[in-house]
Write a protein that holds these residues in place. Structure first.
Motif, mmCIF file in Angstrom:
data_model
loop_
_atom_site.group_PDB
_atom_site.id
_atom_site.type_symbol
_atom_site.label_atom_id
_atom_site.label_comp_id
_atom_site.label_asym_id
_atom_site.label_seq_id
_atom_site.Cartn_x
_atom_site.Cartn_y
_atom_site.Cartn_z
ATOM 1 N N THR A 49 0.827 -1.216 0.000
ATOM 2 C CA THR A 49 0.000 0.000 0.000
ATOM 3 C C THR A 49 0.851 1.252 0.000
ATOM 4 O O THR A 49 1.807 1.375 0.768
ATOM 5 N N HIS A 50 0.496 2.185 -0.874
ATOM 6 C CA HIS A 50 1.076 3.517 -0.819
ATOM 7 C C HIS A 50 0.095 4.406 -0.064
ATOM 8 O O HIS A 50 -1.061 4.519 -0.434
ATOM 9 N N ALA A 51 0.549 5.033 1.011
ATOM 10 C CA ALA A 51 -0.302 5.751 1.963
ATOM 11 C C ALA A 51 -0.996 4.757 2.868
ATOM 12 O O ALA A 51 -2.215 4.774 3.046
ATOM 13 N N GLY A 52 -0.202 3.883 3.476
ATOM 14 C CA GLY A 52 -0.708 2.931 4.459
ATOM 15 C C GLY A 52 -0.197 3.278 5.838
ATOM 16 O O GLY A 52 0.361 4.353 6.070
ATOM 17 N N GLY A 53 -0.390 2.351 6.766
ATOM 18 C CA GLY A 53 0.080 2.572 8.122
ATOM 19 C C GLY A 53 -1.038 2.636 9.132
ATOM 20 O O GLY A 53 -2.091 2.011 8.955
ATOM 21 N N THR A 54 -0.830 3.404 10.185
ATOM 22 C CA THR A 54 -1.759 3.456 11.310
ATOM 23 C C THR A 54 -2.324 4.858 11.481
ATOM 24 O O THR A 54 -1.752 5.840 11.028
ATOM 25 N N ALA A 55 -3.457 4.928 12.161
ATOM 26 C CA ALA A 55 -4.097 6.219 12.436
ATOM 27 C C ALA A 55 -4.734 6.171 13.811
ATOM 28 O O ALA A 55 -5.166 5.110 14.277
ATOM 29 N N MET A 86 -4.709 12.887 -3.264
ATOM 30 C CA MET A 86 -4.446 12.585 -1.868
ATOM 31 C C MET A 86 -5.530 13.088 -0.926
ATOM 32 O O MET A 86 -5.305 13.223 0.267
ATOM 33 N N LEU A 87 -6.711 13.340 -1.445
ATOM 34 C CA LEU A 87 -7.780 13.860 -0.604
ATOM 35 C C LEU A 87 -8.939 12.882 -0.486
ATOM 36 O O LEU A 87 -9.276 12.173 -1.432
ATOM 37 N N ARG A 88 -9.576 12.878 0.686
ATOM 38 C CA ARG A 88 -10.797 12.102 0.861
ATOM 39 C C ARG A 88 -11.993 12.854 0.272
ATOM 40 O O ARG A 88 -12.943 12.271 -0.208
ATOM 41 N N ARG A 89 -11.934 14.180 0.326
ATOM 42 C CA ARG A 89 -12.981 14.979 -0.295
ATOM 43 C C ARG A 89 -12.391 15.648 -1.528
ATOM 44 O O ARG A 89 -11.184 15.611 -1.767
ATOM 45 N N ALA A 110 -16.915 11.965 -3.357
ATOM 46 C CA ALA A 110 -15.456 11.960 -3.386
ATOM 47 C C ALA A 110 -14.930 10.611 -3.857
ATOM 48 O O ALA A 110 -13.990 10.536 -4.649
ATOM 49 N N SER A 111 -15.536 9.522 -3.384
ATOM 50 C CA SER A 111 -15.112 8.188 -3.802
ATOM 51 C C SER A 111 -15.307 8.007 -5.300
ATOM 52 O O SER A 111 -14.481 7.392 -5.977
ATOM 53 N N GLU A 112 -16.407 8.543 -5.819
ATOM 54 C CA GLU A 112 -16.670 8.438 -7.254
ATOM 55 C C GLU A 112 -15.580 9.143 -8.053
ATOM 56 O O GLU A 112 -15.067 8.601 -9.040
ATOM 57 N N GLN A 113 -15.207 10.344 -7.630
ATOM 58 C CA GLN A 113 -14.161 11.074 -8.335
ATOM 59 C C GLN A 113 -12.795 10.414 -8.161
ATOM 60 O O GLN A 113 -11.995 10.368 -9.091
ATOM 61 N N ASN A 114 -12.532 9.905 -6.968
ATOM 62 C CA ASN A 114 -11.243 9.283 -6.735
ATOM 63 C C ASN A 114 -11.054 8.021 -7.568
ATOM 64 O O ASN A 114 -9.960 7.717 -8.032
ATOM 65 N N ARG A 115 -12.129 7.259 -7.751
ATOM 66 C CA ARG A 115 -12.030 6.064 -8.590
ATOM 67 C C ARG A 115 -11.683 6.446 -10.024
ATOM 68 O O ARG A 115 -10.962 5.732 -10.718
ATOM 69 N N ALA A 116 -12.220 7.570 -10.465
ATOM 70 C CA ALA A 116 -11.917 8.033 -11.811
ATOM 71 C C ALA A 116 -10.515 8.630 -11.906
ATOM 72 O O ALA A 116 -9.846 8.511 -12.930
ATOM 73 N N SER A 117 -10.067 9.247 -10.819
ATOM 74 C CA SER A 117 -8.805 9.962 -10.838
ATOM 75 C C SER A 117 -7.606 9.062 -10.575
ATOM 76 O O SER A 117 -6.533 9.272 -11.124
ATOM 77 N N GLY A 164 -3.287 4.975 -11.707
ATOM 78 C CA GLY A 164 -1.959 4.402 -11.820
ATOM 79 C C GLY A 164 -1.838 3.000 -11.244
ATOM 80 O O GLY A 164 -2.780 2.433 -10.694
ATOM 81 N N PHE A 165 -0.641 2.441 -11.364
ATOM 82 C CA PHE A 165 -0.338 1.112 -10.839
ATOM 83 C C PHE A 165 -0.586 1.079 -9.335
ATOM 84 O O PHE A 165 -1.168 0.135 -8.811
ATOM 85 N N PHE A 166 -0.112 2.114 -8.643
ATOM 86 C CA PHE A 166 -0.416 2.285 -7.220
ATOM 87 C C PHE A 166 -1.457 3.384 -7.090
ATOM 88 O O PHE A 166 -1.347 4.434 -7.710
ATOM 89 N N LYS A 167 -2.474 3.107 -6.291
ATOM 90 C CA LYS A 167 -3.543 4.067 -6.063
ATOM 91 C C LYS A 167 -3.500 4.481 -4.604
ATOM 92 O O LYS A 167 -3.460 3.640 -3.716
ATOM 93 N N PHE A 168 -3.522 5.763 -4.370
ATOM 94 C CA PHE A 168 -3.297 6.313 -3.043
ATOM 95 C C PHE A 168 -4.229 5.686 -2.008
ATOM 96 O O PHE A 168 -5.452 5.796 -2.104
ATOM 97 N N GLY A 169 -3.643 5.005 -1.013
ATOM 98 C CA GLY A 169 -4.410 4.435 0.079
ATOM 99 C C GLY A 169 -5.150 3.151 -0.249
ATOM 100 O O GLY A 169 -5.867 2.616 0.599
ATOM 101 N N ASP A 170 -4.982 2.590 -1.455
ATOM 102 C CA ASP A 170 -5.684 1.361 -1.849
ATOM 103 C C ASP A 170 -4.975 0.158 -1.235
ATOM 104 O O ASP A 170 -3.855 -0.172 -1.611
ATOM 105 N N ARG A 171 -5.644 -0.487 -0.291
ATOM 106 C CA ARG A 171 -5.046 -1.621 0.419
ATOM 107 C C ARG A 171 -5.354 -2.969 -0.239
ATOM 108 O O ARG A 171 -4.943 -4.003 0.272
#
Length: 407
Positions: free
Chosen positions: A68-74, A184-187, A197-204, A207-214
């Motif tokens: 995951t790119h943009a993984g880890g803990t929160a 890199m935004l949730r909204r 936001a999810s709809e736009q992010n799926r379109a945006s 790439g091979f790695f998608k920000f935060g896609d686990r």
């Protein structure tokens, strides 16, 4: 034989001729020696990339998915779900899901010892309290030594950058595709609800790695692993005004306005006259630059300064502008979407790692379509063909674009 003939030596003229000949020979040989050294460094850089390619495949084999790119803990959220995906404030309690794809790859590039430090809790003071949790603090804390460690596998030998204010540098990062809209935004600027936001992010996120896609897998790469760039090379900041490694401030204020301007005009910084007309590879002397002081206050705005950080400036790249083109960002939003292509200290191009593990050298002159046109229509069209020609097509995974020629 007479004593006079035995004592005869070189005349001054003869000595000067010999020195001149030696100087000419050195002048002829030196470029060849330098060229041979650069060829060796370039080969070493390619081998580093091959190791990362093997690491990605071994990770996928072990876990059935990509790292995951943009993984880890929160921690407990202190902001609405419609706010940004992660906060930028430094903390030792968790890492705000700000870890780059390079972190989970450590045990697969023979860095098991460092991975053990990161993945386990740390009690540095020996007082029985946990100073750093598993997976560490935010990746901008130099006190946490794994984040300040430089790994040879992550460095190109042709890049001379070293020392403060950087932590551990990297010359390799995740390819996020050909669309930086709200990467890199949730909204997003247009829709502030999580669903939109999810709809736009799926379109945006193309790439091979998608920000935060686990849950990304090889099977998601519909264009074929051999036709898709997984990671790209980039030069790191060396303390100058190089347009490839630093950001000049734009005049557009406000993160949403700036992201829209970059979305609609990939050459936005160039069209604003921020590049030096006499030295196109550097920002104009009149452009407002960050104060890249030795304190490290603006290290997050310097290319490749923090290998463990998922920020675009640190460990990611796009296939919009061709290799070695300028970066473009904003003073207040440099951690978010940055127009960041690939680059290198090699002459004429840079290395890319393909999804199948092959390493290719891409020249600056690769066909990049109409880089003056924006990609606004990609916002709501996930499968749209890339407007950035062969270069953009290599960055996307699911546009079913056929790569018909070598590059």
């Amino acid at each position: 034989m007479s004593r006079k003939n035995l004592d005869r030596g070189f005349t001054l003229v003869e000595l000067l001729v010999v020195i001149a000949i030696i100087g000419v020979l050195v002048g002829l040989l030196l470029p060849a020696v330098q060229s041979a050294r650069e060829a060796a460094r370039r080969m070493s850089c390619s081998n580093n990339f091959k190791q990362l390619g093997l690491a990605i495949h071994n990770y996928h084999s072990a876990y059935g998915k990509l790292p995951t790119h943009a993984g880890g803990t929160a921690g407990e959220p202190t902001y609405p779900i419609t706010a940004i995906h992660w906060k930028n404030s430094a903390t030792t309690k968790h890492n705000n899901t700000r870890l780059s794809v390079l972190v989970p790859l450590l045990p697969f590039v023979e860095q098991q010892a460092s991975w053990e430090q990161i993945s386990n809790p740390r009690d540095d003071n020996g007082d029985g309290t946990i100073d750093y949790p598993p997976m560490g603090p935010t990746p901008d804390l130099a006190a946490y030594d794994p984040w300040a460690t430089e790994f040879p596998t992550l460095r190109c030998p042709s890049d001379p950058g070293e020392g403060l204010p950087s932590l551990g540098r990297t010359n390799y990062g995740a390819c996020l595709g050909d669309s930086l809209w709200a990467t890199m935004l949730r909204r997003t600027a247009d829709f502030n609800t999580p669903e939109k936001a999810s709809e736009q992010n799926r379109a945006s996120h193309r790439g091979f790695f998608k920000f935060g896609d686990r849950d990304a897998r090889f099977r998601d790469c519909l264009d074929g692993l051999s036709n898709t760039i997984a990671m790209g090379e980039f030069a790191t900041y060396l303390g100058d005004a190089d347009v490839r490694t630093s950001i000049a401030n734009t005049t557009t204020s406000g993160g949403e306005k700036w992201m829209k301007a970059m979305r609609d005009d990939p050459k936005y910084c160039q069209s604003q006259g921020l590049l030096d007309t006499e030295r196109p590879g550097y920002w104009s002397p009149t452009a407002t630059m960050y104060d890249y002081s030795a304190t490290g206050k603006y290290a997050s705005a310097s290319r490749g300064f923090q290998w463990a950080d998922c920020h675009t400036m640190q460990s990611a790249c796009f296939t919009i502008l061709p290799p070695n083109a300028e970066l473009c960002g904003h003073a207040l939003f440099k951690e978010f979407s940055v127009q960041a292509t690939m680059s290198s200290q090699h002459a004429g191009g840079c290395h890319v790692l393909m999804g199948d593990g092959a390493v290719r050298f891409v020249t600056d002159s690769i066909e990049a379509g109409n880089t003056s046109a924006g990609n606004i229509y990609l916002v709501n069209n996930p499968g749209a063909e890339s407007p950035y020609g062969l270069w953009g097509a290599l960055g996307t995974t699911a546009s079913r674009e056929v790569i018909g020629s070598d590059f």
